[in-house]
Scaffold this active site. Structure first.
Site, PDB file in Angstrom:
ATOM      1  N   HIS A 167      33.754  59.474  61.023  1.00 21.65           N
ATOM      2  CA  HIS A 167      33.956  58.083  60.618  1.00 21.65           C
ATOM      3  C   HIS A 167      34.740  57.306  61.653  1.00 21.65           C
ATOM      4  O   HIS A 167      34.419  56.166  61.974  1.00 21.65           O
ATOM      5  CB  HIS A 167      34.666  58.025  59.267  1.00 21.65           C
ATOM      6  CG  HIS A 167      34.799  56.623  58.747  1.00 21.65           C
ATOM      7  ND1 HIS A 167      35.762  55.750  59.217  1.00 21.65           N
ATOM      8  CD2 HIS A 167      34.068  55.943  57.852  1.00 21.65           C
ATOM      9  CE1 HIS A 167      35.603  54.592  58.601  1.00 21.65           C
ATOM     10  NE2 HIS A 167      34.587  54.679  57.771  1.00 21.65           N
TER      11      HIS A 167
ATOM     12  N   GLU B 264      36.132  55.352  69.838  1.00 24.24           N
ATOM     13  CA  GLU B 264      35.048  55.425  70.828  1.00 24.24           C
ATOM     14  C   GLU B 264      34.778  56.877  71.181  1.00 24.24           C
ATOM     15  O   GLU B 264      35.687  57.700  71.141  1.00 24.24           O
ATOM     16  CB  GLU B 264      35.462  54.661  72.104  1.00 24.24           C
ATOM     17  CG  GLU B 264      35.661  53.177  71.914  1.00 24.24           C
ATOM     18  CD  GLU B 264      34.365  52.433  71.638  1.00 24.24           C
ATOM     19  OE1 GLU B 264      33.324  52.910  72.136  1.00 24.24           O
ATOM     20  OE2 GLU B 264      34.394  51.432  70.929  1.00 24.24           O
TER      21      GLU B 264
ATOM     22  N   LEU C 108      32.424  64.399  54.347  1.00 18.83           N
ATOM     23  CA  LEU C 108      32.374  65.181  53.110  1.00 18.83           C
ATOM     24  C   LEU C 108      31.586  64.471  52.008  1.00 18.83           C
ATOM     25  O   LEU C 108      30.947  65.119  51.200  1.00 18.83           O
ATOM     26  CB  LEU C 108      33.790  65.494  52.612  1.00 18.83           C
ATOM     27  CG  LEU C 108      34.587  66.472  53.486  1.00 18.83           C
ATOM     28  CD1 LEU C 108      35.961  66.714  52.887  1.00 18.83           C
ATOM     29  CD2 LEU C 108      33.836  67.788  53.643  1.00 18.83           C
ATOM     30  N   ALA C 109      31.657  63.151  51.949  1.00 10.51           N
ATOM     31  CA  ALA C 109      31.042  62.414  50.841  1.00 10.51           C
ATOM     32  C   ALA C 109      29.830  61.620  51.317  1.00 10.51           C
ATOM     33  O   ALA C 109      29.793  61.099  52.430  1.00 10.51           O
ATOM     34  CB  ALA C 109      32.057  61.473  50.203  1.00 10.51           C
TER      35      ALA C 109
ATOM     36  N   GLY D  70      28.544  58.622  51.076  1.00  8.71           N
ATOM     37  CA  GLY D  70      28.672  57.187  50.826  1.00  8.71           C
ATOM     38  C   GLY D  70      27.638  56.396  51.608  1.00  8.71           C
ATOM     39  O   GLY D  70      26.670  56.947  52.143  1.00  8.71           O
TER      40      GLY D  70
ATOM     41  N   HIS E  30      27.912  55.021  54.443  1.00 10.88           N
ATOM     42  CA  HIS E  30      27.865  55.398  55.860  1.00 10.88           C
ATOM     43  C   HIS E  30      26.850  56.510  56.090  1.00 10.88           C
ATOM     44  O   HIS E  30      26.048  56.459  57.020  1.00 10.88           O
ATOM     45  CB  HIS E  30      29.244  55.870  56.329  1.00 10.88           C
ATOM     46  CG  HIS E  30      30.287  54.819  56.285  1.00 10.88           C
ATOM     47  ND1 HIS E  30      30.035  53.511  56.621  1.00 10.88           N
ATOM     48  CD2 HIS E  30      31.607  54.862  55.951  1.00 10.88           C
ATOM     49  CE1 HIS E  30      31.142  52.807  56.511  1.00 10.88           C
ATOM     50  NE2 HIS E  30      32.101  53.594  56.092  1.00 10.88           N
TER      51      HIS E  30
END
Lengths: 121, 121
Positions: free
Chosen positions: B9, B47, B72-73, B75, B77
């Protein structure tokens, strides 16, 4: 009586919290599981809280609790918040052996695991 | 020429980004690694970006890129942002085989991995 608690951050997105609950359910179904009880706990934004989950283990008669932080990064939550909450419980329940493991992201096996998962997800 | 990109992320906390970079370095050091090149990419806040990291693989002569979402999730993204960026790159580089794997949290091996890590972190 051994309990395993999977500690996640918790999310406003219920589906993310449910993913953690489903992971716990998958763990419960593993053969030869060395725990009598597997539960989840959330640091924030979801229930049960870490103190509530630990207290529930105590109420079930746990003599040993393994707390596994399901986190990738070692931020303040992993370094301070979770250890503080576990320590508070431990001091209030000296007869219960509580072991806080390193967080998922700290595992020395993670590089191998990552390469294996990338090949066979 | 096979490349592996570990997609995280990204965090305002530089130490978290460095943890991901260290993970990539540990992966690079694995024996019998089936990749010629391992890099990281961050969705935001750090970056290189996902497009920059993919472009760097292309510039190195990658013929195959495996993109592994270190999340882990599942979502937005994981479900949309990352697939969209990978798809854009793929359309612009039809000669490169790009494979986006499921995210870490989706692995069917995760329950076993979790129990193993809780026992031997």
């Amino acid at each position: 009586m051994r309990s395993l608690i999977i500690i996640a951050h918790g999310s406003r997105r219920q589906a993310s919290n449910d993913e953690v609950r489903q992971l716990a359910e998958q763990v419960r179904r593993l053969p030869n599981l060395p725990y009598d009880h597997v539960d989840v706990a959330f640091l924030e934004l979801a229930e049960p809280s870490i103190p509530d989950s630990l207290a529930a283990c105590a109420a079930r008669g746990a003599t040993e609790i393994v707390a596994f932080p399901y986190f990738l990064a070692a931020g303040t939550h992993v370094a301070h918040d979770i250890p503080d909450l576990v320590e508070q419980f431990s001091q209030a329940h000296p007869a219960i052996e509580v072991r806080l493991t390193p967080h998922l992201g700290a595992s020395t096996l993670l590089p191998q695991i990552l390469v294996a998962l990338a090949a066979n997800p």
